[in-house]
Design an enzyme around this catalytic site. Structure first.
Site, mmCIF file in Angstrom:
data_model
loop_
_atom_site.group_PDB
_atom_site.id
_atom_site.type_symbol
_atom_site.label_atom_id
_atom_site.label_comp_id
_atom_site.label_asym_id
_atom_site.label_seq_id
_atom_site.Cartn_x
_atom_site.Cartn_y
_atom_site.Cartn_z
ATOM 1 N N HIS A 1 -3.735 19.904 69.960
ATOM 2 C CA HIS A 1 -4.847 20.610 70.631
ATOM 3 C C HIS A 1 -4.271 21.628 71.621
ATOM 4 O O HIS A 1 -3.058 21.662 71.870
ATOM 5 C CB HIS A 1 -5.735 19.595 71.359
ATOM 6 C CG HIS A 1 -6.703 18.925 70.448
ATOM 7 N ND1 HIS A 1 -8.056 19.059 70.580
ATOM 8 C CD2 HIS A 1 -6.501 18.160 69.354
ATOM 9 C CE1 HIS A 1 -8.642 18.375 69.610
ATOM 10 N NE2 HIS A 1 -7.726 17.811 68.850
ATOM 11 N N ASP B 1 -15.397 19.089 66.682
ATOM 12 C CA ASP B 1 -14.278 19.083 67.632
ATOM 13 C C ASP B 1 -14.698 18.302 68.890
ATOM 14 O O ASP B 1 -15.782 18.556 69.448
ATOM 15 C CB ASP B 1 -13.960 20.555 67.987
ATOM 16 C CG ASP B 1 -12.698 20.709 68.808
ATOM 17 O OD1 ASP B 1 -11.783 19.884 68.655
ATOM 18 O OD2 ASP B 1 -12.621 21.692 69.572
ATOM 19 N N HIS B 2 -13.866 17.382 69.322
ATOM 20 C CA HIS B 2 -14.129 16.578 70.541
ATOM 21 C C HIS B 2 -15.515 15.936 70.559
ATOM 22 O O HIS B 2 -16.257 16.063 71.544
ATOM 23 C CB HIS B 2 -13.939 17.424 71.807
ATOM 24 C CG HIS B 2 -12.536 17.834 72.036
ATOM 25 N ND1 HIS B 2 -11.560 16.976 72.466
ATOM 26 C CD2 HIS B 2 -11.908 19.023 71.836
ATOM 27 C CE1 HIS B 2 -10.397 17.611 72.545
ATOM 28 N NE2 HIS B 2 -10.579 18.858 72.156
HETATM 29 O O1 G3H Z 1 -12.271 21.531 73.731
HETATM 30 C C1 G3H Z 1 -11.840 22.617 73.507
HETATM 31 C C2 G3H Z 1 -12.425 23.676 72.676
HETATM 32 O O2 G3H Z 1 -11.893 24.887 73.129
HETATM 33 C C3 G3H Z 1 -13.925 23.690 72.636
HETATM 34 O O3 G3H Z 1 -14.458 24.166 73.823
HETATM 35 O O4 G3H Z 1 -16.274 22.528 74.285
HETATM 36 O O5 G3H Z 1 -16.191 24.756 75.448
HETATM 37 O O6 G3H Z 1 -16.784 24.623 73.011
HETATM 38 P P1 G3H Z 1 -16.024 24.014 74.165
HETATM 39 P P1 13P Z 2 -7.146 26.299 73.096
HETATM 40 O O1 13P Z 2 -8.002 26.324 74.304
HETATM 41 O O2 13P Z 2 -5.701 26.373 73.432
HETATM 42 O O3 13P Z 2 -7.531 27.318 72.085
HETATM 43 O O4 13P Z 2 -7.355 24.854 72.406
HETATM 44 C C1 13P Z 2 -8.408 24.640 71.510
HETATM 45 C C2 13P Z 2 -8.622 23.202 71.179
HETATM 46 O O5 13P Z 2 -7.781 22.349 71.369
HETATM 47 C C3 13P Z 2 -9.912 22.860 70.589
HETATM 48 O O6 13P Z 2 -10.090 21.488 70.439
HETATM 49 ZN ZN ZN Z 3 -9.071 20.268 71.851
#
Ligand code: G3H
Ligand code: 13P
Ligand code: ZN
Length: 374
Positions: free
Chosen positions: A229, A95-96
């Site tokens: 997202h 993710d990201h």
């Molecule tokens: O980018 C959004 C997701 O909630 C992941 O969060 O980078 O703090 O693990 P995080």
């Molecule tokens: P939320 O913070 O709304 O759960 O979004 C999660 C997200 O987009 C993870 O990439």
């Molecule tokens: Zn996200």
């Protein structure tokens, strides 16, 4: 009898099953749930199983760092799948990601990666996304890009307001990059504070509708998919529970479920949920300590530091903020027989119930058996 091998899938057949359902008149999207520790993975898997849904389990750069690297995360998910006997279709997704993490995750057992180059200008975003696609597709790994900027926290950057994606450029983005999925900024934001009315005033679902219409017009919709997202619903009762048991979470507001469902009808096929699970985990820890007075005194190395850290951070909702006080090994394996067992049983149930409910509402319950058929 030989054990069935566990295989992580690319997101493509999983998201295609949702698209086929939509084309047959039942709009559907697959939940993508963030994971940071073993029991969280078990809870997500069991929720998917209850709903018989395919799923995407995703780890951010922060999650990879917390667990000591993507290889630790992939091993942890496989162990959770083994423990739960999970044989429904699942993807493990970064993710990201940035360029470096995407390349590492491709090597370390992930079946899908996101390259979030949304902070770059569009031509540079396209060039970097395309570069990762070329590496990933050679190995059967799917790629998600991001176009537009979400308001709020995006990894390390805080954006004051949303920069919406231009729907007319979405088919162009797919055509140029060959990415499998695209997060288009349409007014959602990460975290528990999504605006006074759950950010509804900023939501532009028409961006997803126009993007999807364009994708269909170019015949892209069976191979390329839209992602939402920042889609957590931020249940009021979880926030109230956190605050009842010593927390202090203010101005929490999520996206109403009916709005997410509207986005699914408009063409969204992947829905990202992290914050809801964070809230469930934090509420459970706080309630557990309150209902089991003194339990931490019998566990000086595990429960005590967690409780102390929670006491010191009433506003915390990210479990890593208070779990980083203990040996990470404990959070990577089955907690049975450890001091964490009792609370983790409660966490597993919280997560699996919520995931199952969301999968139903997203329309992908029962779709597990359809993956790979089209
Ligand atoms: O980018 C959004 C997701 O909630 C992941 O969060 O980078 O703090 O693990 P995080
Ligand atoms: P939320 O913070 O709304 O759960 O979004 C999660 C997200 O987009 C993870 O990439
Ligand atoms: Zn996200």
């Amino acid at each position: 009898m030989a054990e069935k091998t566990i295989q992580l899938l690319s997101m493509v057949p999983i998201l295609r099953a949702a698209e086929e359902s939509a084309l047959q008149g039942k709009p559907a999207a697959v939940g993508a749930f963030n994971v940071n520790f073993f029991t969280q993975a078990v809870g997500i898997l069991n929720g998917l199983k209850k709903a018989q849904g395919p799923g995407i389990i995703q780890a951010s750069r922060g999650a990879n760092k917390f667990q000591g690297g993507p290889d630790k995360i992939s091993a942890m998910l496989l162990a959770a799948m083994k423990k739960t006997g999970h044989h429904l279709p699942v993807a493990l997704h970064l993710d990201h990601g940035d360029e470096e993490q995407a390349k590492i995750c491709i090597e370390k057992g992930f079946s899908s990666v996101m390259i979030d180059a949304s902070k770059l200008e569009l031509p540079e975003n396209i060039a970097l996304t395309k570069k990762i696609v070329e590496i990933a597709h050679g190995r059967g790994i799917s790629v998600e890009g991001e176009y537009g900027k979400l308001a709020g926290v995006e990894e390390d950057i805080v954006y004051e307001s949303t920069t919406y994606g231009d729907p007319f450029l979405v088919p162009y983005f797919f055509n140029e990059t060959k990415a499998d999925a695209l997060a288009v900024a349409y007014g959602t934001s990460h975290g528990p504070n999504k605006g006074s009315k759950g950010g509804v005033e900023k939501l532009a679902i028409s961006i997803m509708q126009k993007s999807y219409d364009g994708m269909k017009a170019y015949g892209q919709n069976r191979d390329h998919f839209l992602v939402s997202h920042g889609s957590s619903t931020v249940p009021k009762e979880l926030v109230a529970e956190i605050n009842q048991y010593g927390g202090n979470v203010k101005d929490a507001q999520g996206i109403p479920l009916h709005k997410i469902q509207e986005a699914v009808v408009a063409g969204v096929r992947k829905i990202n949920i992290d914050t809801d699970l964070r809230l469930g985990i934090t509420a459970t820890f706080r309630k557990y300590f309150s209902e089991h007075k003194g339990v931490e005194d019998k566990s000086p190395d595990v429960l005590k530091p967690i409780k102390k850290s929670l006491d010191e951070q009433p506003g915390a909702i990210d479990p890593r903020d208070y779990l980083k006080t203990i040996d990470i090994e404990l959070l990577r394996k089955d907690p049975a027989g450890t001091d964490l067992e009792e609370v983790m049983v409660l966490i597993e149930k919280r997560i699996s119930d919520h995931v199952a409910m969301l999968v139903e509402k997203f329309g992908s319950a029962g779709l597990a058996g359809k993956v790979g058929q089209a």
